[in-house]
Design an enzyme around this catalytic site. Structure first.
Site, short mmCIF file in Angstrom:
data_model
loop_
_atom_site.label_atom_id
_atom_site.label_comp_id
_atom_site.label_asym_id
_atom_site.label_seq_id
_atom_site.Cartn_x
_atom_site.Cartn_y
_atom_site.Cartn_z
N ASP A 1 -11.24 -5.43 13.24
CA ASP A 1 -11.98 -6.33 14.25
C ASP A 1 -10.76 -7.09 14.57
OD1 ASP A 1 -14.81 -8.73 13.50
OD2 ASP A 1 -13.54 -8.31 15.40
C1 GLC Z 1 -14.70 -10.73 17.42
C2 GLC Z 1 -15.92 -9.95 16.85
C3 GLC Z 1 -16.31 -8.80 16.87
C4 GLC Z 1 -16.18 -8.25 18.22
C5 GLC Z 1 -14.58 -8.11 18.41
C6 GLC Z 1 -14.06 -7.76 19.88
O1 GLC Z 1 -14.08 -11.50 16.78
O2 GLC Z 1 -15.67 -10.36 15.18
O3 GLC Z 1 -17.76 -8.57 16.41
O4 GLC Z 1 -16.73 -6.90 18.42
O5 GLC Z 1 -13.98 -9.51 18.10
O6 GLC Z 1 -14.51 -8.87 20.79
#
Ligand code: GLC
Length: 718
Positions: free
Chosen positions: A260
């Site tokens: 993440d």
């Molecule tokens: C965010 C979220 C995740 C998302 C990623 C990219 O913090 O936790 O669900 O896919 O970043 O946007």
């Protein structure tokens, strides 16, 4: 799947260490508080193999061309975006879509979104979000599949197939997207519903509640998984042994694990890594292939390699998985032109509109206020708090809200009635409001959460309707006019007074691009609301976390007995149970049969419900089928969902509807695949929701073919 091992292995063999690490880096436009990134330069140097949050076919084509033509090895990019509930045409938020209880629809909307996004140059989505959640304080409940693991697993399967095609058949097509099952695992159980907080759940709860949708996604062939930000029992998921032991080894997942946002570097903040080098080593060793938006892999992996914290083979294996995904997406074949349909070409229907109106949940309609008549006094619309973009909800991709017009949609749906909007200011004082509403026949009052009150970073200690809105709502209700409340939200909102006093309450969630038309369809009776609550609706904040399938406890709740599992200052039961939802007609479950009522391991049985439409209008409902293991070596939940049967009936018509269940479905759900049913007595239950008073139950005996004494065998098991 036969991988082009020779082609890719030969390519890896030609890569420098920097180029290999570059393939493990995902970057994109930085948040406002971070220094700018020269994407073109990073791609040209082979320092970034994936990008995210860049949209628009021209710029993506340009960046792909730089990767293919100007970098030394010409390796194409993964171009990624959170396409959670639509790309340009926005569907209801995932929690709302789950309320339709229709896996075919879930698959259709994912396929439609995939076609729109791929046509625009996106090849990978960070979806579906599969975090089961029973805590409305957590804002990301809006993004997920609700409270029930069985339903969540079906949602996972449908979404992966919708994005990728069956067995990934559309990955190489201009209508497919690489899907990412996220956030592995149990993120929905954050302590106190507080965003990014630690998670502590038992191994059994992990197996039976949080893992099943991820196992279903892997079984459906999902090509990527994203670990959650959180630590599970002190082990951050980004460096968790579960990635290797369970996901890759036990489940055989051979796709890409993408961290993440910044999560690899956050291992330092978690207190498990001394620095970025240590963080990079921990994450890579755990199985994380791509570092999203953190400097850890780019700066830490070379040092980790030198220090022997990681092996060259670890890096090569990760690079191979990333290149294999790019190959599966057809990116090495060059990108074909757009031939995909736009979402609105799907079946000639407005798919966002169909999905939205089927997601609405009619919580109550005590006085038959709905549907509104085509003739009558004017309809007054009051919705000053929520602007058009609030129809889209969190993660709207590139959807725009400017074309959404609730007043206009209502006026179109009621050509013989006046529809007028009450200006916000008039909602301020009694006199002004009274004069504004004079002569009106009904009030449509839209309130609830704005988009920024939902989704990531939106945990609420008080998941309620804002006081400013309630003040107006009570003033409107005091006018004595029939009032239909449209509740926009990404979670159940605690509003006992409003829920008691409003005549009708329609939960419209964040309904998407066609939300206004969908609301008009339902308010006018052109369509009936079909949604059923995918989460239990609490009476009080103090009941949270809450769901409809708890274990019974040794002193099950009895409101008459203080010394049972209850509150002394609030009801024990929720305000609305899982599966609750009304339509424009009423149904009765007249009879329940189970045949045979005694089965052995490996056999099956049929559950049949006789349903009748008691009203004067054709309607659709869903019969839920639950099981309960009356006695097992461990306490089992009072309900475990194992089936849902949609049924549409003409006025006053009845029908038998049923499903066949295998005896192994009497076992607890399990993420480790080692669950088996325990012979003995079961209840098979059916109803239109989990509300106990509405359930019919029949006993089923699961015999042990070995003829052993069931009770004794269990004691040995224990
Ligand atoms: C965010 C979220 C995740 C998302 C990623 C990219 O913090 O936790 O669900 O896919 O970043 O946007």
């Amino acid at each position: 799947m036969i991988k082009p091992v020779s082609f890719l292995a030969e390519l890896v063999g030609r890569m420098t260490l920097a180029e290999k690490i570059g393939q493990l880096v995902m970057t994109g436009p930085p948040p406002p508080d971070r220094p700018a990134v020269d994407l073109r330069d990073a791609i040209r140097r082979g320092a970034a193999g994936s990008i995210l949050n860049v949209t628009g076919r021209p710029v993506l084509d340009e960046l792909q061309a730089i990767a293919r033509q100007e970098s030394r090895l010409g390796i194409p990019l993964l171009t990624c975006l959170d396409v959670l509930h639509g790309y340009r045409s926005i569907f209801p938020i995932p929690l709302a879509e789950v309320a339709t209880l229709d896996p075919a629809l879930w698959e259709r909307t994912a396929a439609a979104a995939a076609a729109e996004a791929r046509r625009d140059g996106i090849v990978m989505t960070f979806a579906p979000m599969l975090d089961v959640c029973r805590d409305p304080r957590w804002g990301r409940m809006a993004e997920g599949p609700g409270e029930d693991p069985w339903l969540a697993a079906r949602y996972a399967d449908a979404k992966v197939k919708g994005f990728q095609g069956i067995d990934g058949a559309r990955l190489r097509q201009p209508t497919g997207l690489a899907a990412t099952a996220k956030h592995f695992v149990a993120y929905g159980a954050v302590t106190a519903g507080r965003e990014y907080a630690s998670v502590d759940v038992s191994r059994r709860t992990l197996d039976e509640v949080y893992l099943p949708p991820f196992r279903a996604a892997v079984s459906a062939g999902v090509v990527a998984v994203m670990p959650a930000f959180v630590d599970l029992a002190g082990e951050p998921m980004t460096s968790s042994a579960l990635l290797g032991d369970l996901l890759r080894t036990a489940w055989g997942f051979d796709g890409v694990i993408v961290s993440d946002y910044g999560a690899v570097a956050e291992l330092v903040a978690h207190g498990v890594a001394e620095d970025l080098t240590h963080a990079a080593a921990l994450a890579l060793s755990a199985g994380v292939d791509i570092d999203m938006m953190s400097p850890a892999y780019a700066t830490g992996l070379p040092v980790a390699l030198e220090k022997g914290l990681v092996l060259p083979s670890d890096i090569d294996a990760a690079v191979m998985r990333v290149l294999t995904l790019k190959w599966r997406l057809g990116l090495f074949d060059g990108e074909r032109g757009p031939t995909a349909l736009s979402c609105n070409d799907d079946d000639g229907l407005d798919l966002p509109r169909e999905a939205a109106r089927r997601s609405f949940v009619l919580l109550k309609d005590d006085r038959g206020a709905l549907p509104l008549g085509q003739h009558g006094d004017p309809i007054a619309l009051i919705d000053p708090w929520l602007d058009r973009s609030d129809m889209l909800g969190p993660w709207p991709a590139i959807g725009a809200g400017d074309a959404i017009d609730l007043g206009g949609a209502l006026a179109k749906a009621f050509p013989h009635r006046t529809v007028f909007a009450v200006p916000c200011a008039l909602a301020g004082s009694d006199e002004e409001l009274r004069s504004a509403l004079r002569g009106s026949g009904v009030v449509v009052l839209r309130l609830g959460e704005t988009t920024v009150m939902s989704g990531e970073g939106a945990s609420r200690a008080f998941p309620v309707i804002p006081d400013s809105q309630l003040a107006v709502a009570h003033r409107v209700l005091a006018m004595g006019l029939p009032t239909v409340v449209l509740l926009s939200c990404g979670r159940p909102l605690i509003a006992p007074d409003l829920l008691d006093s409003a005549a009708a309450i329609l939960v419209c969630w964040f309904p998407g691009s066609s939300g206004a038309e969908a609301l008009a369809d339902v308010l006018s009776g052109r369509s009936e609301p079909e949604g059923r609550l995918p989460v239990t609706w609490p009476h009080a904040i103090g009941q949270i976390p809450i769901h409809s399938s708890p274990r019974p406890a040794g002193r099950p709740a009895d409101e008459r007995d203080r010394f049972t599992s209850r509150y002394i200052d609030a009801p024990t039961a929720p305000r609305f149970w899982f599966g609750h939802g009304l339509g424009f007609t009423r149904f009765a479950l007249e009879r329940l049969d189970v045949m045979p009522d005694r089965v052995g391991l490996g056999e099956s049985f049929v559950v049949t419900a006789h349903v009748r439409n008691l009203g004067g209008r054709t309607g659709r409902t869903v019969v839920f089928v639950f099981i309960r293991d009356r006695t097992a070596h461990i306490a089992r939940p009072v309900l475990e969902l194992r089936g849902m049967i949609p049924v549409t009936l003409e006025p006053h018509a009845g029908a038998d509807v049923g499903i066949r269940l295998r005896s192994d479905e009497l076992a607890p759900l399990g993420g480790r695949g080692d669950q088996r049913p325990e012979p003995g007595d079961f209840d098979i239950l059916a109803g239109f929701s989990a509300e106990p008073s509405g359930l019919k139950a029949i006993r089923l005996v699961l015999s042990d073919l070995s003829g052993g004494s069931v009770k004794q065998e269990r004691r040995h098991d224990a």
